[in-house]
Scaffold this motif. Sequence first.
Motif, PDB file in Angstrom:
ATOM      1  N   ILE A   1       0.833  -1.199   0.000  1.00 17.64           N
ATOM      2  CA  ILE A   1       0.000   0.000   0.000  1.00 17.64           C
ATOM      3  C   ILE A   1       0.870   1.254   0.000  1.00 17.64           C
ATOM      4  N   ILE A   2       2.028   1.202   0.665  1.00 12.99           N
ATOM      5  CA  ILE A   2       2.922   2.361   0.633  1.00 12.99           C
ATOM      6  C   ILE A   2       3.431   2.594  -0.783  1.00 12.99           C
ATOM      7  N   HIS A   3       3.741   1.501  -1.488  1.00  5.75           N
ATOM      8  CA  HIS A   3       4.168   1.626  -2.883  1.00  5.75           C
ATOM      9  C   HIS A   3       3.063   2.265  -3.726  1.00  5.75           C
ATOM     10  N   LEU A   4       1.821   1.826  -3.511  1.00  7.39           N
ATOM     11  CA  LEU A   4       0.700   2.400  -4.259  1.00  7.39           C
ATOM     12  C   LEU A   4       0.575   3.895  -3.959  1.00  7.39           C
ATOM     13  N   LEU A   5       0.659   4.261  -2.690  1.00 11.36           N
ATOM     14  CA  LEU A   5       0.546   5.666  -2.310  1.00 11.36           C
ATOM     15  C   LEU A   5       1.672   6.499  -2.925  1.00 11.36           C
ATOM     16  N   GLU A   6       2.865   5.941  -2.932  1.00  9.64           N
ATOM     17  CA  GLU A   6       3.983   6.658  -3.540  1.00  9.64           C
ATOM     18  C   GLU A   6       3.785   6.811  -5.049  1.00  9.64           C
TER      19      GLU A   6
END
Length: 206
Positions: free
Chosen positions: A150-155
């Motif tokens: 999810i952090i990758h998606l947000l980034e």
Amino acid sequence: MRTKREFREEHLLVTGERVILRHIQPTDAAALKRAFDTLSPESRYRRFFGATSSMNDATLRYLTDVDCVDHVAIVALTESLDLKTELGLGVARFVRLADSKDCAEIAVVVVDDMQRKGLGALLLATAVVAARERGILKFRGEVLAENRPIIHLLEEVGARRVAEKGGTVAFEIDLAEGGNVLKRMLREAASQVAMFIRSLTLPTNQ
């Protein structure tokens, strides 16, 4: 309004899965519980920040009996093999903040078998559309620092980190029209969809 209460759309992901998006309903309580039960302990921990093992009736009512204005939950479903029921795959949920009417807390959860297939991006982008249609211009959220997907998606969509503490990352997403974050989010979602099959929105006199 694209995401009014009768909203229902069908998409084909690039990985081949056909998914239906619509607002959650009180009658989805049992299906939501079944989907929760399929989550791995890791996925539950990432979503609820603790070792939540079950959902009680009060929690299910809160999560499914929503007003579609200040509390919105877009679910992703697929038809069962016998075409008689819909199986839950994920949900994007936002709740408007009481002290900031143009800001909402956002959370996205996807069942383990559908993670890393673009469904999270599609749910998030649809939640953005629903939020903007309701006057919400900013999302806030918090995820575990170890939740790399999810952090990758947000980034990827340009979310801004605003704080990191206690193993969590707080972020904000600006939904202003024409903003780079909004454009990147919608582009990321579009790249995961092979085909927008059809809108299944029911006719209304409103």
